[in-house]
Design an enzyme around this catalytic site. Structure first.
Site, PDB file in Angstrom:
ATOM      1  N   ASP A   1      -3.549 -18.151   1.196  1.00  0.00           N
ATOM      2  CA  ASP A   1      -4.540 -18.886   0.394  1.00  0.00           C
ATOM      3  C   ASP A   1      -5.276 -19.908   1.267  1.00  0.00           C
ATOM      4  OD1 ASP A   1      -2.112 -20.241   0.600  1.00  0.00           O
ATOM      5  OD2 ASP A   1      -2.107 -20.998  -1.461  1.00  0.00           O
TER       6      ASP A   1
ATOM      7  N   TYR B   1       0.821  -1.216   0.000  1.00  0.00           N
ATOM      8  CA  TYR B   1       0.000   0.000   0.000  1.00  0.00           C
ATOM      9  C   TYR B   1       0.853   1.264   0.000  1.00  0.00           C
ATOM     10  CZ  TYR B   1      -4.733  -1.829   0.720  1.00  0.00           C
ATOM     11  OH  TYR B   1      -5.960  -2.420   0.558  1.00  0.00           O
TER      12      TYR B   1
ATOM     13  N   ASP C   1      -6.766  -6.646   4.143  1.00  0.00           N
ATOM     14  CA  ASP C   1      -7.854  -6.019   3.379  1.00  0.00           C
ATOM     15  C   ASP C   1      -8.768  -7.090   2.817  1.00  0.00           C
ATOM     16  OD1 ASP C   1      -9.280  -3.973   1.991  1.00  0.00           O
ATOM     17  OD2 ASP C   1      -8.237  -4.574   0.161  1.00  0.00           O
TER      18      ASP C   1
ATOM     19  N   LYS D   1       2.566 -15.192   3.225  1.00  0.00           N
ATOM     20  CA  LYS D   1       2.803 -15.975   2.015  1.00  0.00           C
ATOM     21  C   LYS D   1       4.303 -16.227   1.971  1.00  0.00           C
ATOM     22  CE  LYS D   1       1.380 -17.877  -1.850  1.00  0.00           C
ATOM     23  NZ  LYS D   1       0.475 -19.044  -1.901  1.00  0.00           N
TER      24      LYS D   1
ATOM     25  N   ASP E   1     -12.823  -8.604   4.356  1.00  0.00           N
ATOM     26  CA  ASP E   1     -14.091  -8.632   3.618  1.00  0.00           C
ATOM     27  C   ASP E   1     -14.678 -10.041   3.661  1.00  0.00           C
ATOM     28  OD1 ASP E   1     -13.710  -5.958   2.832  1.00  0.00           O
ATOM     29  OD2 ASP E   1     -14.516  -6.349   0.829  1.00  0.00           O
TER      30      ASP E   1
END
Ligand code: IPM
Ligand code: MG
Length: 364
Positions: A226, A143, A250, A194, A254
């Site tokens: 994942d 970001y 982020d 990751k 959701d």
């Protein structure tokens, strides 16, 4: 006399003004009925600020946010501003506030209100009793990493560049927040990265493990992102606290939101080192339903509860607000996003009124 705390209120765009309006009704009631000592000052942010001043985060707004004890924000963005240069887009205001106020610790609880079990797309047995919290690092990663941009190479081809980078100190401070929180909850922390592919998160895993040695009472596990996404929809109750990077947080938040039935229910807190914070619903500005009195104000009202809990250290008021929301849900009123047969569909403002009525009943 308690000192009066100051809250900077930034309604923003789309449904922002409507949902913040309902949270302000709740705040007014807290002042009248319970003598809560807060004052508010409103300012423009996002597209609304761009339209009025040419910048999504005007100096006055930033100064107000810095001077206040806490910030309550609605939402920013909308199709009207999508073709603007990145530097002027409404979303930049949000990122600017996070960076300028050093709000590196983003807390996103995903709690299933039992009354809404039918509103979720998941089977009741998968989500019943769900209570997890995502701790998302908020001021680092891809970001904010540099270099970034869209460049044209010598052969005329364009390349888009972002940089995924984490400094050790950034990882360490957010890890401490997550371990402390886990220590106050069920003592389970799952760090998501990751590390099998990305060095920035290989370092993440190393540093989180190092910090973990200071918290022997917390059981630390690691998942690749994942797999974490899959586990969140497969068996979300295995999680207590999830610690993760800015980008992964982020996305996973959701995903976690939908476990609870609606993203319209989820509040968030973004905190700096000293506990000062910005509070906002995790949903966006929903331009498709803006101005129609349809949006769910509960995520914003619950964000106000978090503001009392984490920045004003007023747990009693936080609980009062949460009980009032619970009471309204028990009374069977639902905005469209959480409606299910057998309940009564209400508007944004009626939902706010019902929460206020519950608060008044607590005062009586
Ligand atoms: C969020 C939002 C923001 C983010 C956007 C609006 C910049 O999606 O708070 O989750 O990506 O952080
Ligand atoms: Mg998001």
């Amino acid at each position: 006399m308690p000192t009066t705390k100051k809250i900077a209120v930034l309604p923003g765009d789309g449904i922002g003004p409507e949902i913040v309006g309902e949270a302000l009704k709740v705040l007014d009631c807290l002042r009248q009925e319970f003598g809560v000592a807060v004052e508010i000052e409103e300012a423009l942010v996002g597209g609304a600020a761009y339209d009025a001043t040419g910048h999504p985060l005007p100096q006055e707004t930033l100064a107000l946010a810095k001077a206040a004890d806490a910030v309550l924000l609605g939402a920013v963005g909308g199709p009207k501003w999508e073709s603007l240069d990145y530097a002027l887009r409404p979303e930049r205001a949000l990122l600017g506030l996070r960076a300028e106020l050093n709000l590196f610790a983003n807390l996103r609880p995903a709690v299933l209100h039992p009354q809404l079990i039918q509103a979720s797309t998941l089977k009741p047995e998968v989500i019943e009793g769900l209570d997890l919290i995502i701790v998302r690092e908020l001021t680092g990663d891809v970001y904010f990493g540099k270099p970034r941009g869209i460049r044209t190479l010598e052969n005329g081809e364009r390349v888009g560049i972002n940089t995924m980078i984490y400094h050790e100190a950034e990882i360490r401070r957010i890890a401490h927040v997550a371990f402390k929180l886990a220590g106050q909850r069920k003592g389970k922390l799952c760090s998501v990265d990751k590390a099998n592919v990305l060095e920035s998160t290989e370092l993440w895993r190393q540093v989180v493990s190092e910090v973990g040695r200071d918290y022997p009472e917390v059981a630390l596990t690691h998942l690749y992102v994942d797999n974490a996404a899959m586990q969140l929809v497969r068996a979300p109750k295995q999680f207590d606290v999830i610690l993760t990077t800015n980008l992964f947080g982020d996305i996973l938040s959701d995903c976690a939101a939908m476990l609870t039935g609606s993203i319209g229910m989820l509040p968030s807190a973004s905190l700096n080192e000293s506990g000062k914070g910005m509070y906002e619903p995790i949903h966006g500005s929903a331009p498709d339903i803006a101005g129609q009195n349809l949006a769910n104000p509960l995520a914003t009202i619950l964000s106000l509860a978090m503001l009392f809990r984490y920045t004003l250290n007023d747990e009693a008021t936080a609980v009062r607000i949460e009980r009032a929301v619970d009471g309204a849900l028990n009374a069977g009123v639902r905005t469209a996003d959480i409606y299910s047969p057998g309940t009564r569909k209400v508007s944004t403002s009626e939902m706010g009124d019902r929460v206020v009525a519950q608060l008044r009943a607590q005062a009586a």
